[in-house]
Scaffold this motif. Structure first.
Motif, PDB file in Angstrom:
ATOM      1  N   ASP A   1      42.901 -18.469 -46.009  1.00  0.00           N
ATOM      2  CA  ASP A   1      44.058 -18.279 -46.886  1.00  0.00           C
ATOM      3  C   ASP A   1      43.698 -17.373 -48.057  1.00  0.00           C
ATOM      4  OD1 ASP A   1      45.555 -19.896 -45.294  1.00  0.00           O
ATOM      5  OD2 ASP A   1      45.432 -21.672 -46.575  1.00  0.00           O
TER       6      ASP A   1
ATOM      7  N   LYS B   1      40.198 -23.271 -43.401  1.00  0.00           N
ATOM      8  CA  LYS B   1      41.568 -22.820 -43.677  1.00  0.00           C
ATOM      9  C   LYS B   1      41.654 -22.211 -45.066  1.00  0.00           C
ATOM     10  CE  LYS B   1      44.616 -26.251 -42.204  1.00  0.00           C
ATOM     11  NZ  LYS B   1      43.911 -27.402 -42.477  1.00  0.00           N
ATOM     12  N   GLU B   2      41.021 -22.902 -46.024  1.00  0.00           N
ATOM     13  CA  GLU B   2      41.098 -22.474 -47.414  1.00  0.00           C
ATOM     14  C   GLU B   2      40.525 -21.061 -47.576  1.00  0.00           C
ATOM     15  OE1 GLU B   2      40.144 -25.435 -46.382  1.00  0.00           O
ATOM     16  OE2 GLU B   2      41.555 -26.793 -47.376  1.00  0.00           O
TER      17      GLU B   2
ATOM     18  N   LYS C   1      47.668 -17.555 -52.882  1.00  0.00           N
ATOM     19  CA  LYS C   1      46.583 -18.546 -52.865  1.00  0.00           C
ATOM     20  C   LYS C   1      45.699 -18.313 -54.090  1.00  0.00           C
ATOM     21  CE  LYS C   1      43.483 -21.366 -51.020  1.00  0.00           C
ATOM     22  NZ  LYS C   1      43.706 -22.788 -50.773  1.00  0.00           N
TER      23      LYS C   1
ATOM     24  N   GLU D   1      40.977 -27.728 -55.410  1.00  0.00           N
ATOM     25  CA  GLU D   1      41.093 -29.072 -55.989  1.00  0.00           C
ATOM     26  C   GLU D   1      39.823 -29.412 -56.761  1.00  0.00           C
ATOM     27  OE1 GLU D   1      43.292 -32.076 -53.201  1.00  0.00           O
ATOM     28  OE2 GLU D   1      42.120 -30.684 -51.996  1.00  0.00           O
TER      29      GLU D   1
ATOM     30  N   LEU E   1      48.962 -29.672 -48.458  1.00  0.00           N
ATOM     31  CA  LEU E   1      48.353 -28.346 -48.352  1.00  0.00           C
ATOM     32  C   LEU E   1      47.084 -28.386 -47.508  1.00  0.00           C
ATOM     33  CD1 LEU E   1      49.025 -25.493 -49.477  1.00  0.00           C
ATOM     34  CD2 LEU E   1      47.172 -25.859 -51.094  1.00  0.00           C
ATOM     35  N   SER E   2      46.321 -29.470 -47.628  1.00  0.00           N
ATOM     36  CA  SER E   2      45.061 -29.527 -46.875  1.00  0.00           C
ATOM     37  C   SER E   2      45.315 -29.557 -45.364  1.00  0.00           C
ATOM     38  CB  SER E   2      44.232 -30.738 -47.306  1.00  0.00           C
ATOM     39  OG  SER E   2      44.979 -31.906 -47.119  1.00  0.00           O
ATOM     40  N   LYS E   3      46.503 -30.052 -44.955  1.00  0.00           N
ATOM     41  CA  LYS E   3      46.834 -30.055 -43.520  1.00  0.00           C
ATOM     42  C   LYS E   3      47.467 -28.735 -43.092  1.00  0.00           C
ATOM     43  CE  LYS E   3      47.676 -34.896 -42.456  1.00  0.00           C
ATOM     44  NZ  LYS E   3      48.771 -35.816 -42.790  1.00  0.00           N
ATOM     45  N   GLU E   4      48.388 -28.250 -43.926  1.00  0.00           N
ATOM     46  CA  GLU E   4      49.208 -27.105 -43.517  1.00  0.00           C
ATOM     47  C   GLU E   4      48.557 -25.762 -43.844  1.00  0.00           C
ATOM     48  OE1 GLU E   4      52.113 -27.710 -42.012  1.00  0.00           O
ATOM     49  OE2 GLU E   4      52.090 -29.883 -42.340  1.00  0.00           O
ATOM     50  N   GLY E   5      47.688 -25.745 -44.847  1.00  0.00           N
ATOM     51  CA  GLY E   5      47.146 -24.469 -45.306  1.00  0.00           C
ATOM     52  C   GLY E   5      48.189 -23.738 -46.134  1.00  0.00           C
TER      53      GLY E   5
END
Ligand code: TPP
Ligand code: SF4
Ligand code: SF4
Ligand code: SF4
Lengths: 94, 287
Positions: free
Chosen positions: B22, B18-19, B42, B47, A79-83
């Motif tokens: 999203d 990115k987070e 999302k 994490e 997930l951290s790579k792909e989003g």
């Protein structure tokens, strides 16, 4: 080396009950691919607790999840790579 | 309306992580997401370093889905395991001193009511059994006596998990722990009874065995605290480390404890019930 959850998509997509997703303690770790109608695991977030295995085996009664060595995954979804991009999920996860 | 709170100023998208993108585009802000949709949106929780298979982690994750308006919520926590995850949500978090969570929440809620007259702001305390029933006990009780309008959620793992296994007031009599080698000598505190005596408007006791129920209980508690009075959720969230529960058995343990002594229980005041009914009626009228 450690074990992560791996979902057999052929079995899962028959029902795609989504139960495992609701019981995994980690957020956005078991994701749901609408195109392929299957759940899949973001391995970079899986802590290997095996709770999902019990849910799929005993509650859903589908036996679609196994724990496997992370090194045995051919192209792990991270997930951290792909989003978080559901529009890109097209059933091509390993 | 409320997604505005987090939306990105045009032109700045490429500088955001990115987070964050999203979250803005596929998060729960301004839309009430359901438990059955988990895995398809999302989540506000990122994490975090809580232990693998921890039931408290699962409960916190489900709580975040249950919040009626995460964009208008402030979380308050304190020392203890839960804050390891609570600090990793995209919801403002205040780290109270161990013991003063409910005093901080009281002041904050009153302040928010003065500052934002037209916008309800929800305040939710989430802390351990040690934090709420032992060191924070008097602040918890007084916030209830004063009828402060916020939700208190006790993450009851029946031990001081974060500091290596001391007994708490919520530990069961006889329980053997690293720092209670002869077994706890006193009964588990009856926080549900105390909440009832102090006039808490909505009280619930549950375990994370039923995800939809967790989200629905949280939603009710937060809504009632908005308009009626204090609400309290006591959740069994086992510590698999201190109670030596193998992680694949964490939910079996929760089901077992639920059947034996931690069954689902809801106590709701007449006023709170009438308020929930009025929300339902308004919803149906809209349809
Ligand atoms: C005033 C004060 N006393 C003691 C501590 C040390 N301390 C940190 S976490 C903790 C125990 C937490 O237990 P609990 O509240 O039950 O939460 P859990 O870790 O079990 O989730 C203690 C005693 C502290 N941070 N502050
Ligand atoms: S519980 Fe099993 S069948 Fe159901 S969604 Fe998960 S992997 Fe698929
Ligand atoms: S092993 Fe645990 S962390 Fe990994 S996907 Fe399954 S439930 Fe989630
Ligand atoms: S120490 Fe116990 S309560 Fe704390 S994160 Fe680990 S399993 Fe959970």
């Amino acid at each position: 080396m450690y074990l992560v959850a791996h979902i057999d998509q052929a079995i899962c997509s028959e029902t795609a009950c989504r139960l495992c997703t609701q019981y995994c303690p980690e957020a956005n770790t078991i994701l749901y691919d609408n195109a392929a109608k299957t759940a899949f695991v973001a391995v970079d977030r899986c802590k290997g607790c095996e709770i999902c295995v019990g849910i799929c085996d005993d509650l859903a009664k589908h036996k679609a999840i196994k724990m496997i060595m992370i090194t045995d995954l051919k192209s792990p979804f991270e997930l951290s790579k792909e989003g978080f991009r559901p529009e890109k999920w097209d059933g091509t996860h390993p | 309306m409320s997604v505005k709170n987090i939306s990105i100023t045009p032109g700045w998208e490429k500088y955001m992580t990115k987070e964050y993108l999203d979250l803005v585009e596929r998060g729960p802000y301004g839309k009430q997401k359901k438990v059955s949709e988990m895995g398809s949106f999302k989540e506000v929780l990122e994490e975090h370093p809580m232990c693998a298979g921890c039931a408290m982690t699962l409960f916190i994750r489900l709580t975040m889905v249950g919040l009626p308006n995460p964009e208008h919520t402030v979380l308050i926590g304190t020392a203890g395991c839960g804050r390891l995850a609570l600090t990793q949500t995209s919801i403002p978090f205040i780290y109270g001193n161990y013991g003063d969570t409910n005093a901080v929440a009281s002041g904050l809620k009153r302040g928010l009511e003065v500052r934002f007259k037209d916008q309800a702001k929800d305040v939710v305390v989430m802390a351990g059994d040690g934090g709420l029933a032992d060191i924070g006990f008097s602040a918890v009780m007084h916030s209830w006596f004063r009828k402060e309008r916020f939700t208190t959620i006790m993450l009851d793992n029946e031990v001081y998990g974060n500091t290596g296994g001391q007994e708490s007031g919520m530990t069961e009599r006889g329980a053997l722990l690293k720092m209670a080698p002869k077994g706890k000598m006193f009964e588990k505190m009856d926080m549900i009874g105390l909440a009832q005596t102090s006039g808490v408007a909505y009280i619930a006791r549950l375990t994370p065995t039923n995800p939809t129920r967790v989200a629905s209980v949280v939603r009710k508690a937060v809504m009632i605290a908005r308009e009626v009075g204090p609400t309290f959720i006591q959740a069994y969230t086992s510590c698999n480390i201190e109670y030596a529960i193998p992680t694949p058995k964490v939910l079996d343990d929760a089901r077992d404890i639920e059947a034996k002594r931690y069954g689902f229980m809801e106590i709701i005041s007449d006023e709170a019930k009438a308020y929930l009914d009025s929300i339902d009626t308004a919803k149906k009228a809209k349809k």
